[in-house]
Design a protein around this motif. Structure first.
Motif, PDB file in Angstrom:
ATOM      1  N   GLN A  10       0.836  -1.203   0.000  1.00 23.33           N
ATOM      2  CA  GLN A  10       0.000   0.000   0.000  1.00 23.33           C
ATOM      3  C   GLN A  10       0.871   1.253   0.000  1.00 23.33           C
ATOM      4  OE1 GLN A  10      -2.184  -1.045   3.540  1.00 23.33           O
ATOM      5  NE2 GLN A  10      -4.042  -1.521   2.364  1.00 23.33           N
ATOM      6  N   LYS A  11       1.933   1.239   0.800  1.00 19.93           N
ATOM      7  CA  LYS A  11       2.862   2.377   0.853  1.00 19.93           C
ATOM      8  C   LYS A  11       3.421   2.662  -0.541  1.00 19.93           C
ATOM      9  CE  LYS A  11       7.469   3.533   1.455  1.00 19.93           C
ATOM     10  NZ  LYS A  11       8.587   3.205   0.569  1.00 19.93           N
ATOM     11  N   GLN A  12       3.858   1.599  -1.239  1.00 18.71           N
ATOM     12  CA  GLN A  12       4.429   1.772  -2.568  1.00 18.71           C
ATOM     13  C   GLN A  12       3.389   2.280  -3.567  1.00 18.71           C
ATOM     14  OE1 GLN A  12       6.114  -2.131  -3.176  1.00 18.71           O
ATOM     15  NE2 GLN A  12       8.056  -1.539  -2.229  1.00 18.71           N
ATOM     16  N   GLU A  13       2.155   1.856  -3.399  1.00 19.12           N
ATOM     17  CA  GLU A  13       1.085   2.268  -4.315  1.00 19.12           C
ATOM     18  C   GLU A  13       0.764   3.759  -4.216  1.00 19.12           C
ATOM     19  OE1 GLU A  13      -3.630   1.374  -5.259  1.00 19.12           O
ATOM     20  OE2 GLU A  13      -2.506  -0.058  -4.056  1.00 19.12           O
ATOM     21  N   ILE A  14       0.792   4.307  -2.998  1.00 17.05           N
ATOM     22  CA  ILE A  14       0.355   5.699  -2.832  1.00 17.05           C
ATOM     23  C   ILE A  14       1.487   6.712  -2.695  1.00 17.05           C
ATOM     24  CG2 ILE A  14      -1.826   4.993  -1.798  1.00 17.05           C
ATOM     25  CD1 ILE A  14      -0.668   5.965   0.919  1.00 17.05           C
ATOM     26  N   GLU A  15       2.698   6.263  -2.434  1.00 18.74           N
ATOM     27  CA  GLU A  15       3.805   7.182  -2.172  1.00 18.74           C
ATOM     28  C   GLU A  15       3.981   8.182  -3.313  1.00 18.74           C
ATOM     29  OE1 GLU A  15       8.092   6.779  -0.100  1.00 18.74           O
ATOM     30  OE2 GLU A  15       7.646   5.296  -1.645  1.00 18.74           O
ATOM     31  N   GLY A  16       3.903   9.472  -2.960  1.00 16.35           N
ATOM     32  CA  GLY A  16       4.091  10.531  -3.940  1.00 16.35           C
ATOM     33  C   GLY A  16       2.881  10.814  -4.819  1.00 16.35           C
ATOM     34  N   LYS A  17       1.784  10.107  -4.597  1.00 11.71           N
ATOM     35  CA  LYS A  17       0.572  10.311  -5.398  1.00 11.71           C
ATOM     36  C   LYS A  17      -0.311  11.377  -4.756  1.00 11.71           C
ATOM     37  CE  LYS A  17       1.569   6.863  -8.183  1.00 11.71           C
ATOM     38  NZ  LYS A  17       1.205   5.511  -7.947  1.00 11.71           N
ATOM     39  N   MET A  20      -5.399  14.915  -2.955  1.00 16.93           N
ATOM     40  CA  MET A  20      -6.312  16.022  -3.227  1.00 16.93           C
ATOM     41  C   MET A  20      -5.495  17.083  -3.944  1.00 16.93           C
ATOM     42  SD  MET A  20      -6.729  17.679   0.625  1.00 16.93           S
ATOM     43  CE  MET A  20      -7.360  19.278   0.210  1.00 16.93           C
ATOM     44  N   ILE A  21      -6.120  18.153  -4.360  1.00 19.07           N
ATOM     45  CA  ILE A  21      -5.414  19.192  -5.115  1.00 19.07           C
ATOM     46  C   ILE A  21      -4.206  19.684  -4.329  1.00 19.07           C
ATOM     47  CG2 ILE A  21      -5.604  21.527  -6.078  1.00 19.07           C
ATOM     48  CD1 ILE A  21      -8.560  20.889  -6.621  1.00 19.07           C
ATOM     49  N   ASP A  22      -3.029  19.628  -4.957  1.00 22.85           N
ATOM     50  CA  ASP A  22      -1.756  20.108  -4.392  1.00 22.85           C
ATOM     51  C   ASP A  22      -1.341  19.432  -3.095  1.00 22.85           C
ATOM     52  OD1 ASP A  22      -1.377  21.885  -6.515  1.00 22.85           O
ATOM     53  OD2 ASP A  22      -2.492  23.467  -5.510  1.00 22.85           O
ATOM     54  N   GLN A  23      -1.831  18.233  -2.819  1.00 26.93           N
ATOM     55  CA  GLN A  23      -1.451  17.475  -1.624  1.00 26.93           C
ATOM     56  C   GLN A  23      -1.080  16.054  -2.053  1.00 26.93           C
ATOM     57  OE1 GLN A  23      -1.375  18.637   1.682  1.00 26.93           O
ATOM     58  NE2 GLN A  23      -1.751  20.635   0.781  1.00 26.93           N
ATOM     59  N   TYR A  24       0.055  15.576  -1.551  1.00 25.98           N
ATOM     60  CA  TYR A  24       0.574  14.279  -1.944  1.00 25.98           C
ATOM     61  C   TYR A  24       0.777  13.386  -0.725  1.00 25.98           C
ATOM     62  CZ  TYR A  24       1.546  16.693  -6.289  1.00 25.98           C
ATOM     63  OH  TYR A  24       1.417  17.410  -7.441  1.00 25.98           O
ATOM     64  N   PHE A  25       0.532  12.080  -0.901  1.00 24.57           N
ATOM     65  CA  PHE A  25       0.798  11.131   0.163  1.00 24.57           C
ATOM     66  C   PHE A  25       2.300  11.081   0.434  1.00 24.57           C
ATOM     67  CE2 PHE A  25      -3.222   9.065  -1.304  1.00 24.57           C
ATOM     68  CZ  PHE A  25      -3.882   9.043  -0.088  1.00 24.57           C
ATOM     69  N   LEU A  26       2.653  11.069   1.711  1.00 23.82           N
ATOM     70  CA  LEU A  26       4.045  10.961   2.120  1.00 23.82           C
ATOM     71  C   LEU A  26       4.134   9.980   3.294  1.00 23.82           C
ATOM     72  CD1 LEU A  26       6.953  11.912   1.771  1.00 23.82           C
ATOM     73  CD2 LEU A  26       6.459  13.729   3.397  1.00 23.82           C
ATOM     74  N   PRO A  27       4.116   8.672   2.996  1.00 24.91           N
ATOM     75  CA  PRO A  27       4.224   7.695   4.079  1.00 24.91           C
ATOM     76  C   PRO A  27       5.562   7.830   4.803  1.00 24.91           C
ATOM     77  CG  PRO A  27       3.545   6.640   2.029  1.00 24.91           C
ATOM     78  CD  PRO A  27       3.968   8.037   1.694  1.00 24.91           C
ATOM     79  N   THR A  38      -0.755  10.210   7.795  1.00 22.89           N
ATOM     80  CA  THR A  38      -1.514  10.956   8.788  1.00 22.89           C
ATOM     81  C   THR A  38      -3.018  10.801   8.591  1.00 22.89           C
ATOM     82  OG1 THR A  38      -1.595  12.950   7.437  1.00 22.89           O
ATOM     83  CG2 THR A  38       0.318  12.705   8.901  1.00 22.89           C
ATOM     84  N   LEU A  39      -3.747  11.099   9.653  1.00 19.23           N
ATOM     85  CA  LEU A  39      -5.206  11.133   9.544  1.00 19.23           C
ATOM     86  C   LEU A  39      -5.637  12.189   8.539  1.00 19.23           C
ATOM     87  CD1 LEU A  39      -6.357  10.762  13.264  1.00 19.23           C
ATOM     88  CD2 LEU A  39      -6.322   9.025  11.484  1.00 19.23           C
ATOM     89  N   PHE A  40      -4.910  13.306   8.470  1.00 17.07           N
ATOM     90  CA  PHE A  40      -5.218  14.359   7.500  1.00 17.07           C
ATOM     91  C   PHE A  40      -5.209  13.806   6.087  1.00 17.07           C
ATOM     92  CE2 PHE A  40      -3.922  17.556   4.425  1.00 17.07           C
ATOM     93  CZ  PHE A  40      -4.843  18.565   4.654  1.00 17.07           C
ATOM     94  N   GLU A  41      -4.180  13.022   5.753  1.00 17.63           N
ATOM     95  CA  GLU A  41      -4.093  12.443   4.418  1.00 17.63           C
ATOM     96  C   GLU A  41      -5.284  11.530   4.140  1.00 17.63           C
ATOM     97  OE1 GLU A  41       0.479  11.747   3.352  1.00 17.63           O
ATOM     98  OE2 GLU A  41       0.029  11.424   5.501  1.00 17.63           O
ATOM     99  N   MET A  42      -5.632  10.688   5.106  1.00 19.90           N
ATOM    100  CA  MET A  42      -6.751   9.763   4.934  1.00 19.90           C
ATOM    101  C   MET A  42      -8.078  10.511   4.833  1.00 19.90           C
ATOM    102  SD  MET A  42      -9.473   8.212   6.766  1.00 19.90           S
ATOM    103  CE  MET A  42      -9.047   8.416   8.468  1.00 19.90           C
ATOM    104  N   GLU A  43      -8.324  11.423   5.765  1.00 19.92           N
ATOM    105  CA  GLU A  43      -9.610  12.118   5.818  1.00 19.92           C
ATOM    106  C   GLU A  43      -9.844  13.025   4.615  1.00 19.92           C
ATOM    107  OE1 GLU A  43      -9.155  14.022   9.598  1.00 19.92           O
ATOM    108  OE2 GLU A  43      -9.871  12.253  10.704  1.00 19.92           O
ATOM    109  N   ASN A  44      -8.782  13.545   4.021  1.00 18.23           N
ATOM    110  CA  ASN A  44      -8.916  14.479   2.911  1.00 18.23           C
ATOM    111  C   ASN A  44      -8.675  13.850   1.547  1.00 18.23           C
ATOM    112  OD1 ASN A  44      -9.412  17.243   4.160  1.00 18.23           O
ATOM    113  ND2 ASN A  44      -7.771  16.385   5.403  1.00 18.23           N
ATOM    114  N   CYS A  45      -8.538  12.542   1.517  1.00 13.48           N
ATOM    115  CA  CYS A  45      -8.314  11.851   0.247  1.00 13.48           C
ATOM    116  C   CYS A  45      -9.578  11.910  -0.602  1.00 13.48           C
ATOM    117  CB  CYS A  45      -7.911  10.405   0.497  1.00 13.48           C
ATOM    118  SG  CYS A  45      -7.646   9.491  -1.033  1.00 13.48           S
ATOM    119  N   THR A  46      -9.467  12.551  -1.751  1.00 19.40           N
ATOM    120  CA  THR A  46     -10.591  12.630  -2.683  1.00 19.40           C
ATOM    121  C   THR A  46     -10.347  11.820  -3.955  1.00 19.40           C
ATOM    122  OG1 THR A  46      -9.698  14.662  -3.649  1.00 19.40           O
ATOM    123  CG2 THR A  46     -11.300  14.902  -1.847  1.00 19.40           C
ATOM    124  N   HIS A  47      -9.175  11.254  -4.093  1.00 20.55           N
ATOM    125  CA  HIS A  47      -8.839  10.480  -5.286  1.00 20.55           C
ATOM    126  C   HIS A  47      -9.614   9.162  -5.270  1.00 20.55           C
ATOM    127  CE1 HIS A  47      -6.659   8.400  -8.383  1.00 20.55           C
ATOM    128  NE2 HIS A  47      -5.950   9.484  -8.631  1.00 20.55           N
TER     129      HIS A  47
END
Length: 76
Positions: A10-17, A20-27, A38-47
């Motif tokens: 999962q980390k490899q799948e989302i890393e750097g993706k 939401m607009i102008d926000q990237y996953f950073l495991p 972070t919870l912020f990344e999860m809660e604000n994921c719109t992809h």
């Protein structure tokens, strides 16, 4: 502080993706070797491709210890 636990795959799948607009996953890796976001990344994921992250377990974050600036060796 709670964070979202990821598997290595999962980390490899989302890393750097974008999640939401102008926000990237950073495991990041915790002291126990767990990959988390972070919870912020999860809660604000719109992809639409990453909505599965909202079903991942939450764990307590245990940060890695980092040396204090006066403990970092200097090059001479």
């Amino acid at each position: 502080m709670e964070v979202i636990l990821l598997t290595q795959e999962q980390k490899q799948e989302i890393e750097g993706k974008k999640f939401m607009i102008d926000q990237y996953f950073l495991p990041i890796e915790d002291v126990d070797g767990n990959w988390v976001v972070t919870l912020f990344e999860m809660e604000n994921c719109t992809h639409p491709d990453f909505q599965w992250i909202k079903q991942c377990p939450r764990i307590e974050y245990k940060p890695k210890p980092y040396p204090m600036p006066d403990e970092i060796p200097t090059q001479e």
